[in-house]
Design a protein around this motif. Structure first.
Motif, PDB file in Angstrom:
ATOM      1  N   ASP A   1       4.832 -11.231   4.879  1.00  0.00           N
ATOM      2  CA  ASP A   1       5.299 -11.171   3.491  1.00  0.00           C
ATOM      3  C   ASP A   1       4.365 -10.252   2.718  1.00  0.00           C
ATOM      4  O   ASP A   1       3.164 -10.496   2.634  1.00  0.00           O
ATOM      5  CB  ASP A   1       5.335 -12.575   2.869  1.00  0.00           C
ATOM      6  CG  ASP A   1       6.398 -13.453   3.506  1.00  0.00           C
ATOM      7  OD1 ASP A   1       7.448 -12.904   3.886  1.00  0.00           O
ATOM      8  OD2 ASP A   1       6.186 -14.670   3.627  1.00  0.00           O
TER       9      ASP A   1
ATOM     10  N   TYR B   1      12.200  -3.758   5.874  1.00  0.00           N
ATOM     11  CA  TYR B   1      11.638  -4.446   4.722  1.00  0.00           C
ATOM     12  C   TYR B   1      12.793  -4.882   3.846  1.00  0.00           C
ATOM     13  O   TYR B   1      13.723  -4.107   3.585  1.00  0.00           O
ATOM     14  CB  TYR B   1      10.705  -3.522   3.935  1.00  0.00           C
ATOM     15  CG  TYR B   1      10.183  -4.147   2.660  1.00  0.00           C
ATOM     16  CD1 TYR B   1       9.202  -5.127   2.702  1.00  0.00           C
ATOM     17  CD2 TYR B   1      10.696  -3.764   1.422  1.00  0.00           C
ATOM     18  CE1 TYR B   1       8.730  -5.712   1.540  1.00  0.00           C
ATOM     19  CE2 TYR B   1      10.230  -4.348   0.257  1.00  0.00           C
ATOM     20  CZ  TYR B   1       9.249  -5.326   0.319  1.00  0.00           C
ATOM     21  OH  TYR B   1       8.785  -5.908  -0.843  1.00  0.00           O
TER      22      TYR B   1
ATOM     23  N   ASP C   1      18.055 -16.175   2.293  1.00  0.00           N
ATOM     24  CA  ASP C   1      16.924 -17.067   2.554  1.00  0.00           C
ATOM     25  C   ASP C   1      17.194 -18.467   2.021  1.00  0.00           C
ATOM     26  O   ASP C   1      16.806 -19.457   2.643  1.00  0.00           O
ATOM     27  CB  ASP C   1      15.654 -16.493   1.917  1.00  0.00           C
ATOM     28  CG  ASP C   1      14.421 -17.327   2.244  1.00  0.00           C
ATOM     29  OD1 ASP C   1      14.217 -17.619   3.441  1.00  0.00           O
ATOM     30  OD2 ASP C   1      13.683 -17.692   1.325  1.00  0.00           O
TER      31      ASP C   1
ATOM     32  N   ARG D   1      14.222 -12.325   4.005  1.00  0.00           N
ATOM     33  CA  ARG D   1      13.614 -12.908   2.807  1.00  0.00           C
ATOM     34  C   ARG D   1      13.074 -11.755   1.967  1.00  0.00           C
ATOM     35  O   ARG D   1      12.381 -10.884   2.481  1.00  0.00           O
ATOM     36  CB  ARG D   1      12.476 -13.862   3.164  1.00  0.00           C
ATOM     37  CG  ARG D   1      11.704 -14.364   1.943  1.00  0.00           C
ATOM     38  CD  ARG D   1      10.541 -15.257   2.331  1.00  0.00           C
ATOM     39  NE  ARG D   1      11.000 -16.500   2.914  1.00  0.00           N
ATOM     40  CZ  ARG D   1      10.187 -17.448   3.389  1.00  0.00           C
ATOM     41  NH1 ARG D   1       8.867 -17.240   3.367  1.00  0.00           N
ATOM     42  NH2 ARG D   1      10.674 -18.568   3.886  1.00  0.00           N
TER      43      ARG D   1
ATOM     44  N   ARG E   1       9.777  -9.507   2.581  1.00  0.00           N
ATOM     45  CA  ARG E   1       9.305  -9.691   3.951  1.00  0.00           C
ATOM     46  C   ARG E   1       9.449  -8.405   4.751  1.00  0.00           C
ATOM     47  O   ARG E   1      10.454  -7.703   4.663  1.00  0.00           O
ATOM     48  CB  ARG E   1      10.058 -10.824   4.630  1.00  0.00           C
ATOM     49  CG  ARG E   1       9.737 -11.037   6.100  1.00  0.00           C
ATOM     50  CD  ARG E   1      10.117 -12.415   6.564  1.00  0.00           C
ATOM     51  NE  ARG E   1       9.207 -13.417   5.994  1.00  0.00           N
ATOM     52  CZ  ARG E   1       9.313 -14.726   6.201  1.00  0.00           C
ATOM     53  NH1 ARG E   1      10.294 -15.194   6.938  1.00  0.00           N
ATOM     54  NH2 ARG E   1       8.451 -15.563   5.644  1.00  0.00           N
TER      55      ARG E   1
END
Length: 223
Positions: A26, A137, A145, A190, A193
């Motif tokens: 992350d 990314y 998520d 996410r 992330r």
């Protein structure tokens, strides 16, 4: 009892031969970076038609986002290069921050591109020939998520193909990752992330079933 009376361990050692690295991190201060990247990507979509590579629907930019993506894109690519150096080593163990510490850096040549997926969009299985590391990314996970039912996962194919499951598909190896041997593994997006993986790994993006936008940036690192 963990050991026999003769002091010999009865606990088997499982050695994960030929392990394949999957790096998930992350990114710090991602919300500000994502806001900047989202604006640039959405503007680019309005002015440039989609490329057609592995994408099944959706919009994909040209593969030179490092040139038009502004400061945010340059910052992200630099972060990816640094991450790759942390998990790359030489055969003699000179480098990396994991089990092989040492000073070692590769001058990675990078390129990157943006993707916007809406309802029903995805990518078919493919690899990235000519690169060493590839990655993605997530600028906006499109709600995935929080709600796994929306799909849109990054899915990796076992590089051994169906072989580990051919003889007894109802069995699995008693080790991490052993239950998916001969099948696939999925990574749920996410926002913020970053996922890094060997470029030869076959992967796809499963169809997104949400009503928002799933925005990602893919990249390659070559020598």
């Amino acid at each position: 009892m963990g050991e026999s009376g003769m002091g010999v361990s009865t606990i088997p050692e499982i050695v994960p031969l030929f392990a394949t690295p999957l790096v998930i991190l992350d990114v710090p201060d991602a919300p500000a970076l994502n806001a900047e990247l989202r604006q640039i990507i959405q503007q680019r979509e309005k002015s440039h038609p989609s490329a057609q590579k592995s994408n099944l629907g959706g919009w994909q930019s040209s593969w030179d986002m490092d040139r038009w993506g502004g400061v945010g894109a340059v910052k992200l690519l630099a972060f990816a290069r640094n991450l790759a150096n942390r998990v790359t080593t030489k055969p003699d163990g000179a480098g990396g921050e994991g089990p092989y510490p040492g000073l070692f850096a590769v001058t990675w040549i990078g390129n990157m591109w943006a993707n916007i997926n809406r309802t029903g969009h995805g990518n078919e299985f493919h690899s990235h020939p000519g690169a060493y590391w590839s990655g993605v990314y997530y600028v906006d996970d499109g709600g995935i998520d929080a709600d796994p039912a929306l799909g849109g996962e990054l899915e990796f194919m076992d590089p051994r193909g169906p072989l580990p499951a051919m003889a007894a598909p109802h069995l699995g190896f008693a080790m991490p990752g052993g239950l998916s041997a001969g099948a696939t593994e999925r990574v749920r997006p996410r926002s913020g992330r970053l996922v890094l993986f060997p470029a030869w790994m076959m992967h796809q993006v499963r169809p997104y079933r949400g009503t928002a936008q799933r925005i990602s940036i893919a990249f390659n690192l070559t020598l």
